[in-house]
Write a protein that holds these residues in place. Structure first.
Motif, PDB file in Angstrom:
ATOM      1  N   UNK A  49       0.817  -1.212   0.000  1.00 24.08           N
ATOM      2  CA  UNK A  49       0.000   0.000   0.000  1.00 24.08           C
ATOM      3  C   UNK A  49       0.857   1.271   0.000  1.00 24.08           C
ATOM      4  N   UNK A  50       2.136   1.147   0.345  1.00 24.81           N
ATOM      5  CA  UNK A  50       3.026   2.302   0.418  1.00 24.81           C
ATOM      6  C   UNK A  50       3.750   2.590  -0.887  1.00 24.81           C
ATOM      7  N   UNK A  51       3.642   1.692  -1.862  1.00 20.82           N
ATOM      8  CA  UNK A  51       4.310   1.916  -3.145  1.00 20.82           C
ATOM      9  C   UNK A  51       3.752   3.194  -3.784  1.00 20.82           C
ATOM     10  N   UNK A  52       4.646   4.051  -4.217  1.00 20.42           N
ATOM     11  CA  UNK A  52       4.266   5.332  -4.808  1.00 20.42           C
ATOM     12  C   UNK A  52       4.236   6.475  -3.818  1.00 20.42           C
ATOM     13  N   UNK A  53       4.352   6.190  -2.531  1.00 22.41           N
ATOM     14  CA  UNK A  53       4.309   7.241  -1.527  1.00 22.41           C
ATOM     15  C   UNK A  53       5.720   7.749  -1.211  1.00 22.41           C
ATOM     16  N   UNK A  54       5.803   9.013  -0.830  1.00 24.70           N
ATOM     17  CA  UNK A  54       7.064   9.609  -0.396  1.00 24.70           C
ATOM     18  C   UNK A  54       7.220   9.394   1.104  1.00 24.70           C
ATOM     19  N   UNK A  55       8.373   8.874   1.519  1.00 19.13           N
ATOM     20  CA  UNK A  55       8.628   8.632   2.943  1.00 19.13           C
ATOM     21  C   UNK A  55       9.905   9.346   3.359  1.00 19.13           C
ATOM     22  N   UNK A  56       9.939   9.741   4.623  1.00 16.98           N
ATOM     23  CA  UNK A  56      11.132  10.346   5.216  1.00 16.98           C
ATOM     24  C   UNK A  56      11.960   9.249   5.862  1.00 16.98           C
ATOM     25  N   UNK A  57      13.244   9.202   5.529  1.00 17.75           N
ATOM     26  CA  UNK A  57      14.132   8.144   6.013  1.00 17.75           C
ATOM     27  C   UNK A  57      15.333   8.763   6.706  1.00 17.75           C
ATOM     28  N   UNK A  58      15.620   8.298   7.916  1.00 17.94           N
ATOM     29  CA  UNK A  58      16.900   8.618   8.557  1.00 17.94           C
ATOM     30  C   UNK A  58      17.882   7.535   8.148  1.00 17.94           C
ATOM     31  N   UNK A  59      18.938   7.936   7.470  1.00 19.64           N
ATOM     32  CA  UNK A  59      19.924   6.987   6.948  1.00 19.64           C
ATOM     33  C   UNK A  59      20.667   6.343   8.113  1.00 19.64           C
ATOM     34  N   UNK A  60      20.900   5.032   8.010  1.00 18.73           N
ATOM     35  CA  UNK A  60      21.520   4.295   9.107  1.00 18.73           C
ATOM     36  C   UNK A  60      22.563   3.330   8.565  1.00 18.73           C
ATOM     37  N   UNK A  61      23.325   2.756   9.468  1.00 16.28           N
ATOM     38  CA  UNK A  61      24.250   1.675   9.125  1.00 16.28           C
ATOM     39  C   UNK A  61      23.755   0.391   9.773  1.00 16.28           C
ATOM     40  N   UNK A  62      24.149  -0.740   9.231  1.00 15.57           N
ATOM     41  CA  UNK A  62      23.806  -2.020   9.824  1.00 15.57           C
ATOM     42  C   UNK A  62      22.358  -2.410   9.660  1.00 15.57           C
TER      43      UNK A  62
END
Length: 489
Positions: free
Chosen positions: A377-390
């Motif tokens: 259901x989230x395909x096509x939506x813009x999301x905010x991501x905090x970039x992480x490692x691991x």
């Protein structure tokens, strides 16, 4: 002479992960430096878990692997702490006599002194206390992440779940003063951290020790007043203590993420009663419905135990039914594990392993389909991501990086059009969904460089000193702001 090196190996829950940050801070304050991974450290600390059945085997197997290194370098020291140490005590030295220090959950602050004493006396030191010596948050911590931090609001647990050994190892609930919690959060933000997770065995019973049943909702709202704090999470609440004022605080406080991890354990009222969970399936489902009414975008996750003693096929079907109704974003699913010292370990009608496995497989199949459907259901939506490692492998062809959306979903994204660093914030459009992650393969919509990203690039991890006295026994805490909304029992 060069400084002695250390390594902390962590098993188990987020509370143990945070305790390990405290152990690292203590060792660094005592003059140790983190090992670079090229060789065995001078001091190896095992911070153990006792929840799962194979915890003992894992520990003693790893201790066995270190025995040759200890023989080759007698000056090396091995320490064992955490829940399994609290439970097994002298048994650890009987089975692994090359261990130098054993310490429990209530005295992690004693580790540097115990190492010194063991080295001076040339003998093993065992110190297990029966109650909390100091609140762990009064101790220094070397944080694992430049952008996110754990903050304990309480330790211990007042519940009596029949499958759980934690209360006997961590003790009854002790609550921190609100001011001390907020001071630690502010200290982390001052170090560049933009996300915190409030930790407790049962976070939403916070305040029981100083008589404020609305304290947790007030704490969430107070976190919303801290400049620079972008995301607030918490784990784990208990359905019996989950109140409407907490739902309101989540919905009305902009930096509190619309993500809830609330253990269900079983959908059968009979099994819940045998587990002593003190709520029933209808109560659980009503909380889910209220959360979704207030926050339609909320991602709800849970814990489920399969094969609890006495669980029938009818009981298991009730669990499947509740999973279908709840539509969890994901679930941590466990096959029941008998733990000595818990009431469930001696219950009649232990479910045969093949039956448990077959039920477990059915639950996994159902939950993965639900997770996949919700993610699509989230395909096509813009999301905010905090970039992480691991958080997942980089793809050699796509150069994908990874991070967490505000609802805590894992997102693998292409850094096309930007040069993000762990700790930076990007917006990106979801192009593909899988049961356990999302993919965004188009160009980044936006990229915001952060102080956390600067710190990661410079190799700087936050170091926080202990905050406050910690235990409300030293005085009644100052009141938090008044909560709005009503509460349910």
């Amino acid at each position: 002479m060069s400084a002695r090196t250390y390594e902390v190996r962590t098993y188990g829950c987020q509370m143990n992960v945070h305790d390990s940050e405290r152990l690292s801070g203590l060792l660094e304050d005592a003059g140790y430096v983190a090992a670079d991974g090229g060789r065995v450290a001078d001091v190896v600390v095992f911070n153990t878990c006792a929840v799962r059945e194979n915890a003992d085997n894992k520990l003693y197997g790893n201790l066995g692997h270190l025995a040759p290194a200890k023989t080759e370098n007698p000056a090396m020291q091995i320490a064992v702490g955490g829940c399994l140490a609290q439970k097994d005590r002298g048994e650890i030295l009987r089975r692994a006599p090359w261990v130098d220090v054993v310490f429990g959950t209530h005295n992690i602050g004693s580790l540097p002194a115990l190492l010194d004493r063991a080295r001076h006396n040339q003998r093993a030191e065992v110190e297990i206390l029966e109650s909390l010596e100091v609140f762990p948050s009064t101790l220094p911590a070397r944080r694992d992440s430049a952008h996110s931090g754990w903050v304990s609001i309480s330790v211990g647990c007042n519940n009596t779940c029949t499958f759980c050994i934690v209360p006997s190892l961590r003790g009854t609930e002790r609550d921190r003063r609100p001011g001390d919690i907020l001071a630690e959060v502010e200290a982390l933000v001052a170090e560049g951290v933009l996300e915190v997770t409030l930790l407790g065995q049962n976070v939403n019973s916070y305040g029981v020790e100083f008589g404020d049943r609305f304290a947790f909702g007030k704490l969430l709202r107070a976190c919303g007043e801290i400049d620079g704090l972008e995301r607030v999470r918490f784990t784990s609440p208990h359905p019996k203590d989950f109140t409407d004022d907490v739902i309101a605080a989540m919905a009305e406080t902009p930096n509190v993420c619309h993500q809830l991890h609330m253990p269900m354990q079983s959908g059968s009222d009979k099994v819940l009663r045998d587990m002593r969970r003190s709520y029933r399936s209808a109560r659980y489902l009503s909380i889910i419905e209220k959360v979704r009414a207030a926050m339609p975008d909320a991602a709800i996750t849970t814990d489920i135990i399969v094969g609890f003693p006495g669980e029938t096929e009818e009981d298991f079907q009730a669990t499947l039914d509740l999973v279908r109704q709840s539509r969890f974003a994901s679930a941590f699913t466990f096959q029941y594990s008998k733990r000595p010292g818990t009431p469930a370990a001696t219950m009649d009608e232990q479910v045969p392993k093949p039956v448990v496995q077959e039920r477990y497989d059915r639950l996994i199949e159902l939950q993965e389909q639900i997770s996949w459907d919700l993610n699509k259901e989230l395909v096509g939506r813009t999301v905010e991501v905090v970039v992480a490692t691991g958080e997942g492998r980089k793809d050699a062809d796509t150069r994908r990086m990874s991070g967490r959306a505000r609802d805590n979903r894992l997102v693998h994204f292409s850094p096309e059009g930007a040069d993000p660093r762990p700790g930076d914030v990007v917006e990106t459009v979801i192009t593909y969904a899988a049961p356990h992650h999302l993919v965004a393969d188009g160009p980044v919509v936006s990229h915001r460089r952060t102080r956390a990203g600067d710190n990661h690039e410079a190799g700087i991890r936050p170091k926080t000193s202990g905050v406050g006295l910690g235990l409300p026994a030293f005085g009644v805490p100052a009141p938090l702001p008044e909560s709005t909304g009503c509460a349910t029992s």
